[in-house]
Every structure is written in C-alpha cells, then in structure tokens.
Design a protein around this motif. Structure first.
Motif, PDB file in Angstrom:
ATOM      1  N   ARG A 364       0.836  -1.212   0.000  1.00 53.00           N
ATOM      2  CA  ARG A 364       0.000   0.000   0.000  1.00 53.00           C
ATOM      3  C   ARG A 364       0.864   1.254   0.000  1.00 53.00           C
ATOM      4  NH1 ARG A 364      -2.860  -2.282   4.317  1.00 53.00           N
ATOM      5  NH2 ARG A 364      -1.934  -0.687   5.659  1.00 53.00           N
ATOM      6  N   GLN A 365       1.946   1.245   0.761  1.00 50.51           N
ATOM      7  CA  GLN A 365       2.751   2.450   0.936  1.00 50.51           C
ATOM      8  C   GLN A 365       3.772   2.661  -0.174  1.00 50.51           C
ATOM      9  OE1 GLN A 365       4.450   1.961   4.857  1.00 50.51           O
ATOM     10  NE2 GLN A 365       2.536   2.484   5.905  1.00 50.51           N
ATOM     11  N   SER A 366       4.055   1.648  -0.954  1.00 46.57           N
ATOM     12  CA  SER A 366       5.079   1.765  -1.992  1.00 46.57           C
ATOM     13  C   SER A 366       4.677   2.780  -3.046  1.00 46.57           C
ATOM     14  CB  SER A 366       5.311   0.406  -2.653  1.00 46.57           C
ATOM     15  OG  SER A 366       6.254   0.530  -3.710  1.00 46.57           O
ATOM     16  N   ARG A 367       5.616   3.632  -3.405  1.00 48.00           N
ATOM     17  CA  ARG A 367       5.391   4.624  -4.459  1.00 48.00           C
ATOM     18  C   ARG A 367       6.018   4.176  -5.782  1.00 48.00           C
ATOM     19  NH1 ARG A 367       2.425   5.878  -1.128  1.00 48.00           N
ATOM     20  NH2 ARG A 367       1.211   4.972  -2.825  1.00 48.00           N
ATOM     21  N   ALA A 368       6.615   3.005  -5.800  1.00 49.16           N
ATOM     22  CA  ALA A 368       7.226   2.511  -7.036  1.00 49.16           C
ATOM     23  C   ALA A 368       6.145   2.214  -8.067  1.00 49.16           C
ATOM     24  CB  ALA A 368       8.037   1.251  -6.752  1.00 49.16           C
ATOM     25  N   THR A 369       6.480   2.385  -9.332  1.00 50.58           N
ATOM     26  CA  THR A 369       5.518   2.064 -10.384  1.00 50.58           C
ATOM     27  C   THR A 369       5.110   0.600 -10.310  1.00 50.58           C
ATOM     28  OG1 THR A 369       6.517   3.730 -11.835  1.00 50.58           O
ATOM     29  CG2 THR A 369       5.117   2.067 -12.874  1.00 50.58           C
ATOM     30  N   TRP A 370       6.107  -0.304 -10.191  1.00 50.63           N
ATOM     31  CA  TRP A 370       5.848  -1.744 -10.156  1.00 50.63           C
ATOM     32  C   TRP A 370       6.251  -2.308  -8.802  1.00 50.63           C
ATOM     33  CZ3 TRP A 370       3.109  -4.121 -13.864  1.00 50.63           C
ATOM     34  CH2 TRP A 370       2.963  -3.449 -15.090  1.00 50.63           C
ATOM     35  N   LYS A 371       5.401  -3.188  -8.300  1.00 51.84           N
ATOM     36  CA  LYS A 371       5.666  -3.889  -7.049  1.00 51.84           C
ATOM     37  C   LYS A 371       5.759  -5.378  -7.366  1.00 51.84           C
ATOM     38  CE  LYS A 371       3.136  -0.068  -6.010  1.00 51.84           C
ATOM     39  NZ  LYS A 371       2.406   0.726  -7.036  1.00 51.84           N
ATOM     40  N   VAL A 372       6.901  -5.961  -7.076  1.00 52.33           N
ATOM     41  CA  VAL A 372       7.138  -7.375  -7.385  1.00 52.33           C
ATOM     42  C   VAL A 372       7.167  -8.154  -6.075  1.00 52.33           C
ATOM     43  CG1 VAL A 372       8.812  -9.039  -8.289  1.00 52.33           C
ATOM     44  CG2 VAL A 372       8.366  -6.903  -9.521  1.00 52.33           C
ATOM     45  N   VAL A 373       6.308  -9.160  -5.987  1.00 58.60           N
ATOM     46  CA  VAL A 373       6.310 -10.062  -4.837  1.00 58.60           C
ATOM     47  C   VAL A 373       7.119 -11.297  -5.224  1.00 58.60           C
ATOM     48  CG1 VAL A 373       4.940 -11.403  -3.203  1.00 58.60           C
ATOM     49  CG2 VAL A 373       4.060  -9.222  -4.094  1.00 58.60           C
ATOM     50  N   ALA A 374       8.275 -11.455  -4.602  1.00 58.35           N
ATOM     51  CA  ALA A 374       9.127 -12.619  -4.836  1.00 58.35           C
ATOM     52  C   ALA A 374       8.708 -13.698  -3.847  1.00 58.35           C
ATOM     53  CB  ALA A 374      10.598 -12.254  -4.652  1.00 58.35           C
ATOM     54  N   CYS A 375       8.037 -14.715  -4.363  1.00 55.92           N
ATOM     55  CA  CYS A 375       7.412 -15.743  -3.534  1.00 55.92           C
ATOM     56  C   CYS A 375       8.108 -17.073  -3.805  1.00 55.92           C
ATOM     57  CB  CYS A 375       5.925 -15.839  -3.875  1.00 55.92           C
ATOM     58  SG  CYS A 375       4.938 -16.761  -2.704  1.00 55.92           S
ATOM     59  N   ASP A 376       8.364 -17.850  -2.753  1.00 58.24           N
ATOM     60  CA  ASP A 376       9.111 -19.089  -2.969  1.00 58.24           C
ATOM     61  C   ASP A 376       8.253 -20.241  -3.470  1.00 58.24           C
ATOM     62  OD1 ASP A 376       8.862 -20.347   0.270  1.00 58.24           O
ATOM     63  OD2 ASP A 376       8.697 -18.205  -0.104  1.00 58.24           O
ATOM     64  N   MET A 377       6.926 -20.055  -3.555  1.00 58.54           N
ATOM     65  CA  MET A 377       6.053 -21.070  -4.126  1.00 58.54           C
ATOM     66  C   MET A 377       4.958 -20.380  -4.932  1.00 58.54           C
ATOM     67  SD  MET A 377       5.627 -23.967  -1.158  1.00 58.54           S
ATOM     68  CE  MET A 377       5.486 -25.275  -2.360  1.00 58.54           C
ATOM     69  N   PRO A 378       4.454 -21.031  -5.999  1.00 65.22           N
ATOM     70  CA  PRO A 378       3.379 -20.429  -6.795  1.00 65.22           C
ATOM     71  C   PRO A 378       2.051 -20.445  -6.063  1.00 65.22           C
ATOM     72  CG  PRO A 378       3.933 -22.610  -7.625  1.00 65.22           C
ATOM     73  CD  PRO A 378       4.941 -22.298  -6.562  1.00 65.22           C
ATOM     74  N   VAL A 428       3.060  -7.710  -9.592  1.00 67.32           N
ATOM     75  CA  VAL A 428       3.325  -8.976 -10.265  1.00 67.32           C
ATOM     76  C   VAL A 428       4.058  -9.899  -9.285  1.00 67.32           C
ATOM     77  CG1 VAL A 428       3.422  -7.933 -12.557  1.00 67.32           C
ATOM     78  CG2 VAL A 428       5.528  -8.242 -11.266  1.00 67.32           C
ATOM     79  N   TRP A 429       3.927 -11.201  -9.509  1.00 69.76           N
ATOM     80  CA  TRP A 429       4.532 -12.215  -8.649  1.00 69.76           C
ATOM     81  C   TRP A 429       5.563 -12.995  -9.445  1.00 69.76           C
ATOM     82  CZ3 TRP A 429       2.332 -13.809  -3.627  1.00 69.76           C
ATOM     83  CH2 TRP A 429       1.301 -12.970  -3.202  1.00 69.76           C
ATOM     84  N   ILE A 430       6.693 -13.304  -8.814  1.00 66.63           N
ATOM     85  CA  ILE A 430       7.693 -14.178  -9.422  1.00 66.63           C
ATOM     86  C   ILE A 430       7.973 -15.324  -8.461  1.00 66.63           C
ATOM     87  CG2 ILE A 430       8.747 -12.413 -10.898  1.00 66.63           C
ATOM     88  CD1 ILE A 430      10.971 -12.109  -8.810  1.00 66.63           C
ATOM     89  N   THR A 431       8.252 -16.501  -9.010  1.00 66.79           N
ATOM     90  CA  THR A 431       8.423 -17.681  -8.183  1.00 66.79           C
ATOM     91  C   THR A 431       9.190 -18.747  -8.941  1.00 66.79           C
ATOM     92  OG1 THR A 431       7.221 -19.254  -6.785  1.00 66.79           O
ATOM     93  CG2 THR A 431       6.222 -18.716  -8.904  1.00 66.79           C
ATOM     94  N   PHE A 455      -3.889 -10.040 -12.134  1.00 61.90           N
ATOM     95  CA  PHE A 455      -2.441  -9.905 -11.977  1.00 61.90           C
ATOM     96  C   PHE A 455      -1.755 -11.083 -12.663  1.00 61.90           C
ATOM     97  CE2 PHE A 455      -3.811 -12.492  -8.439  1.00 61.90           C
ATOM     98  CZ  PHE A 455      -2.812 -13.434  -8.258  1.00 61.90           C
ATOM     99  N   TRP A 456      -0.426 -10.965 -12.808  1.00 64.85           N
ATOM    100  CA  TRP A 456       0.394 -11.997 -13.437  1.00 64.85           C
ATOM    101  C   TRP A 456       1.299 -12.656 -12.398  1.00 64.85           C
ATOM    102  CZ3 TRP A 456       0.758 -13.543 -18.639  1.00 64.85           C
ATOM    103  CH2 TRP A 456      -0.018 -12.817 -19.550  1.00 64.85           C
ATOM    104  N   GLU A 457       1.562 -13.944 -12.641  1.00 65.53           N
ATOM    105  CA  GLU A 457       2.554 -14.708 -11.881  1.00 65.53           C
ATOM    106  C   GLU A 457       3.483 -15.375 -12.895  1.00 65.53           C
ATOM    107  OE1 GLU A 457       2.066 -17.866  -8.372  1.00 65.53           O
ATOM    108  OE2 GLU A 457       1.440 -18.680 -10.322  1.00 65.53           O
ATOM    109  N   PHE A 458       4.787 -15.185 -12.721  1.00 65.74           N
ATOM    110  CA  PHE A 458       5.776 -15.765 -13.634  1.00 65.74           C
ATOM    111  C   PHE A 458       6.629 -16.780 -12.880  1.00 65.74           C
ATOM    112  CE2 PHE A 458       4.915 -11.401 -15.125  1.00 65.74           C
ATOM    113  CZ  PHE A 458       4.335 -11.708 -16.353  1.00 65.74           C
ATOM    114  N   VAL A 459       6.803 -17.941 -13.462  1.00 67.10           N
ATOM    115  CA  VAL A 459       7.488 -19.065 -12.834  1.00 67.10           C
ATOM    116  C   VAL A 459       8.751 -19.370 -13.635  1.00 67.10           C
ATOM    117  CG1 VAL A 459       7.254 -21.443 -12.037  1.00 67.10           C
ATOM    118  CG2 VAL A 459       5.217 -19.994 -12.225  1.00 67.10           C
ATOM    119  N   ALA A 460       9.883 -19.512 -12.961  1.00 64.71           N
ATOM    120  CA  ALA A 460      11.126 -19.869 -13.653  1.00 64.71           C
ATOM    121  C   ALA A 460      11.950 -20.820 -12.789  1.00 64.71           C
ATOM    122  CB  ALA A 460      11.945 -18.629 -13.993  1.00 64.71           C
TER     123      ALA A 460
END
Length: 534
Positions: A364-378, A428-431, A455-460
């Motif tokens: 909520r407080q982030s002023r960045a254009t993009w907020k990325v949630v780095a999650c260890d599981m999808p 966006v979420w990355i995992t 929203f999008w979730e990207f898995v690699a």
C-alpha cells in the motif's frame, strides 16, 4: 520467438583460484592437504579465499559484501566508482571466525546511489599479522533513490532450484552453466527464489544418461549424504561455490535470496518428524531447520534484521520504477494438511499474521511504479505432499479445489482483497519451486473468489536440477496458463538445456514492464509487455 541475450556491461570480475595445497575435507570445506607439496612459509601464512566473493541485499547507499577465508582473519575492503580505483575508500571489516565457518558479512555503507561500485577484498591473518590474502575483486550496482527521476532501465532476473535430483557439478559439461547464463544476462539484481541447496539430495559420482553417456558429479563429503549436522548444511552451501561459474557470477551480480524447503528437507514444516526416512538419525525437523537456517545466513549475502535476526522476509527499493518484496512461506506456516479448512487459523497460515500485515502495508505504501512479490512457491499450481492415512496433503497454497478459498488460500484471499480495496496497482509475482517455467494470468472473471484485480505470476526454474512439470492449476483465483515449457518426462538433466530463468525489464520512458522467460542457452522463449495501470 527466439532472441539471443546480449551483454550490457564490459567489466569481468576476476576470481581467485583455490590456493595450492588445499583439498576437499568434510562438508566440502577447503582444508590443508597433508599430501600437498611444501610451500614457502610466507605463503602458508597467507589466508586463502576458496569461495570468491558475493554481494547482496542492495539498497541505494549500501550493500552486503560476503566472503570466506580458511582461518581467523580480518576483512579489509577497498571500493571505488571506477574500475581503475582512481579514488579509493577503505573499510576494515569483520573478523572471520571458526564459529561462523570463517564467513564474513560487511554491510558496506556510504555508497553513491545509482552507481556501479568496484570493490576488492582481502583478509589479514590474525595468527600472522601483516600476512594478507591475495585480493579478490567484484562489482555491484546500487539502485537509485526512490525519489530520483527514472532515467535508466531496470532489469531483475530470478530463478531457483540448485543441485537437485542428483545433478551436481560436472566440469566436463561446463559446470553449473546457469550462473554463466545469468551473468551474461547482466541483471541489476538476481532474486534467488529458494532451494539454494538440496540438503536432502545426496550426489552419486556417476549418473547414466539416456543417450548412453555418463554425468560425472564432483562429490564432497557433505554432498554424499543428507545434511543433518551444521557442518553438513554448511558444506551443501559451500558446494555450489566450488563451481567456477558460480564464483564469477557472485563477483558481478548482487543477489537477493530467500529459502524454500530443500534448504532443510523436502516439504518441511516445523512440527514434522522424519519417522519414515531411514537416512536421518536426527528425526526432529525443528532441530534440522535451526541448523539449516544458521548455515543459510552464514553462506548467503543477507542483511540481518536488527530486531529479528532470523527474519527472511524483507523489501528492496530499486528506485522509482520498482520495489521488490521478498516473502517467506516456510517459517510461519502451519503443518501440511488436506488444506480444506473453512476459516483462517494458525493451522492455515502460510505467510503468518505479522508477515501478511507487513506485506499489505508495504504494498500500500510503496510509491514505485511496479511492485514485485518474490514468492518461494506459486499461488495456483497444485503441489502435493505425502498421503497420511490415505488422505492427500498439500505442500503449497493450492488444494486442488476450484471453489471458494480454503486452507492456506485464506492468506492469499486476504491480501488480494486488501490490495483491491486500497487500489494498489501494478503488482506482479515471481516464483520458482516446480522445476519448469510458465506464465499465469489471474483474473476475477474466471475465479471462484472475485475480490481482486487481475495480476500476473511468472514461474522460472530450475537453475541446475531435474526438470519436471507441468502441474495442475487450481481455479480458486482464476489462473490461466499463457505459456509453459516443461519436461517431456520427469527429471530431465541439465544437459537437456531445460533449465530456465526469468527477467523483468522496466523502460524508464514508458514505465512498461516486459517479463521474459529464457533457457540456459540465453534464448528467450516467451515474453509479454505490461503497460502500467497508472
């Protein structure tokens, strides 16, 4: 589409080769070799850096520098904004001690924002004052301040899953090639999405391949059995740094690391007891997790939280265009179960109340254009756990029930609902975790739970482990597969080139984010451009 990755920087960090007279001892740590040829006394008194250097957890004015030596010694660092070190800043760092496996972490402060920092590290022996190691050099780039004007593109890379399913370092096949692919991709930062090691995955010296050839692993004492002792967990982390590619990468790209299950044992939670696994003499996973966590903090360039030294969840501002929120799905979870509880409780926790509140507030407080949630599981992929009394348990968030949120899905529903109510956009979420790459788009019109914005979730992944997949999708939050590259059959080796990483590129002019999925050869397999919502 297929695009070859092109380099953006020219500096190549120099790595110090392991010194003469060293051999692999217990836990894969470098020790003096009794059979090594004699060396001059002055050389024997000099500390040696067998694992190179690493940087991590970059902030606009500071970063963590990691190193390790072979004896009690004090770190000394010089840094500059020029490769020629025309203006040099010198810092005396911490002392490497046996109780921390001779590792050190220096939180280097006073750095200029948005600059490339060149550094060189050496250690002075405490046993022989004035005897210094040879210096090892590295570089990192500090992010710009969040309040700065966006003038340069941002690139983040991520992946996970390292030395799993029996695939270790085979020097004849190029070692751990993913590290070199990531170095060539030249991200501003690399997010390691977990499974930094496979503490529960011993290596065999030889593994037959389908084509009739043999994969030949480098095997250390620590990687010849499951890790149980602190030294064995340390040795599993040290093993990765025996790879030349890993040391070159560590000296050039800062890392933001998180953990998942294999840093301890497959599908662990704190109250798990390994009653049915004869490989373990220590059956109490709570004990194993404490040892594994200590080794993780010793061997990765993580900044310790002053109030909560073992806290892994944290955030990083990468300037006005991006903020990264690293979460921890291991430390606060309830026990794995059928995951069908109708109301939220301690049993259904996957993030836990404190972390969930922190994440809601930070986004909520982030002023960045993009907020990325780095999650260890999808979120939506079904990851099964063992059967208990004939009933299927689940390891991740999804429970193979496409209806309303149940079990661990309550935490995700609470977060998504809060973000919609606060009108938080561009998340966006990355995992990693599932050992193949994919792109998922979540939308309320397809979902049983609808109180969220698409929203999008990207898995690699994997980085260097067996390739599997694809997993089934759970429809609770309306995911749809937009791309996937999985294995034709289970546990494909790294030599099949089915090892994957992802990138997020943000254009400072348009503020658009382009997500890309790549294989270990540096070939782009898929991408999508996402315009900012505001």
């Amino acid at each position: 589409m297929s695009d070859q990755q092109l380099p953006r920087r020219t500096f190549l960090a120099r790595s110090l080769a392991a010194g003469a007279g060293l051999t692999l001892g217990r836990a894969g740590l470098w020790l003096p070799s009794s059979g090594a040829p004699a060396v001059v006394t002055s050389e024997r008194r000099r500390p040696v850096l067998p694992n190179g250097v690493q940087s991590g957890d970059p902030w606009p004015t500071r970063a963590v520098l990691w190193g390790r030596t072979d004896r009690p010694a004090q770190l000394e660092v010089e840094w500059s904004t020029t490769e020629a070190f025309r203006t040099v800043h010198r810092v005396r760092g911490p002392i490497a001690r046996a109780e921390a496996a001779f590792t050190t972490h220096l939180d280097l402060t006073g750095l200029p924002p948005g600059e490339t920092i060149f550094y060189r590290a050496r250690y002075e022996s405490l046993e022989t004052p004035g005897a210094f190691s040879e210096p090892v050099t590295g570089q990192l780039r500090t992010p710009p301040r969040a309040s700065a004007r966006a003038t340069k593109p941002v690139r983040v890379a991520w992946s996970g899953d390292m030395v799993g399913q029996g695939w270790g370092i085979d020097a004849s096949r190029g070692g751990i090639r993913m590290y070199e692919a990531l170095r060539r991709a030249e991200p501003d930062v690399f997010v390691h999405s977990g499974d930094n090691i496979y503490a529960d995955g011993p290596l065999q010296t030889e593994v037959p391949l389908d084509d009739g050839t043999v994969w030949r692993n480098l095997v250390t004492d620590a990687k010849s059995k499951v890790a149980e002792t602190l030294d064995e967990y340390r040795g599993a982390f040290a093993y990765n740094l025996l790879d030349d590619n890993a040391r070159r990468f560590g000296a050039q790209v800062p890392v933001i690391a998180q953990w998942d299950d294999h840093e301890v044992v497959n599908n662990w939670f704190h109250d798990l007891v390994l009653e049915d696994d004869p490989r373990y003499t220590e059956k109490n996973v709570r004990v194993l997790a404490q040892r594994a966590q200590q080794a993780l903090f010793e061997f990765l360039p993580i900044r310790r939280n002053a109030a909560e030294p073992n806290r892994i969840y944290r955030s990083f501002s990468m300037g006005p265009l991006l903020e990264i929120f690293v979460v921890d799905l291991r430390s606060y979870r309830g026990a794995n179960s059928p995951n069908r509880q109708t109301s939220a409780s301690r049993e259904t926790a996957i993030l836990g109340d404190a972390q969930l509140a922190w994440l809601e507030r930070g986004l909520r407080q982030s002023r960045a254009t993009w907020k990325v949630v780095a999650c260890d599981m999808p979120i939506g992929l079904v990851v099964e756990d063992r059967l208990r009394e004939g009933v299927r348990n689940y390891e991740a968030i999804a429970n193979a029930d496409a209806g309303v949120p149940l079990g661990r899905e309550h935490d995700i529903a609470r977060l998504l609902r809060a973000l919609q109510q606060a009108q938080v956009r561009n998340v966006v979420w990355i995992t990693a975790d599932v050992h193949y790459c994919a792109a998922h788009q979540y939308a309320p019109e397809r979902a049983a739970f609808t109180q969220f914005d698409a929203f999008w979730e990207f898995v690699a992944g994997p980085m260097h482990a067996g390739t599997f997949g694809p997993n089934a999708l759970d429809g609770t939050f309306g995911p749809e597969v937009r791309f996937a590259s999985a294995a034709p059959k289970p546990n494909r080796p790294p030599s099949d080139n089915l090892q994957f990483y992802g990138t997020l590129d943000i254009d400072p002019r348009t503020r658009a984010l382009t997500a890309g999925l790549w294989d270990v050869t540096g070939t782009r397999l898929w991408s999508v451009e996402l315009p900012p919502a505001n």
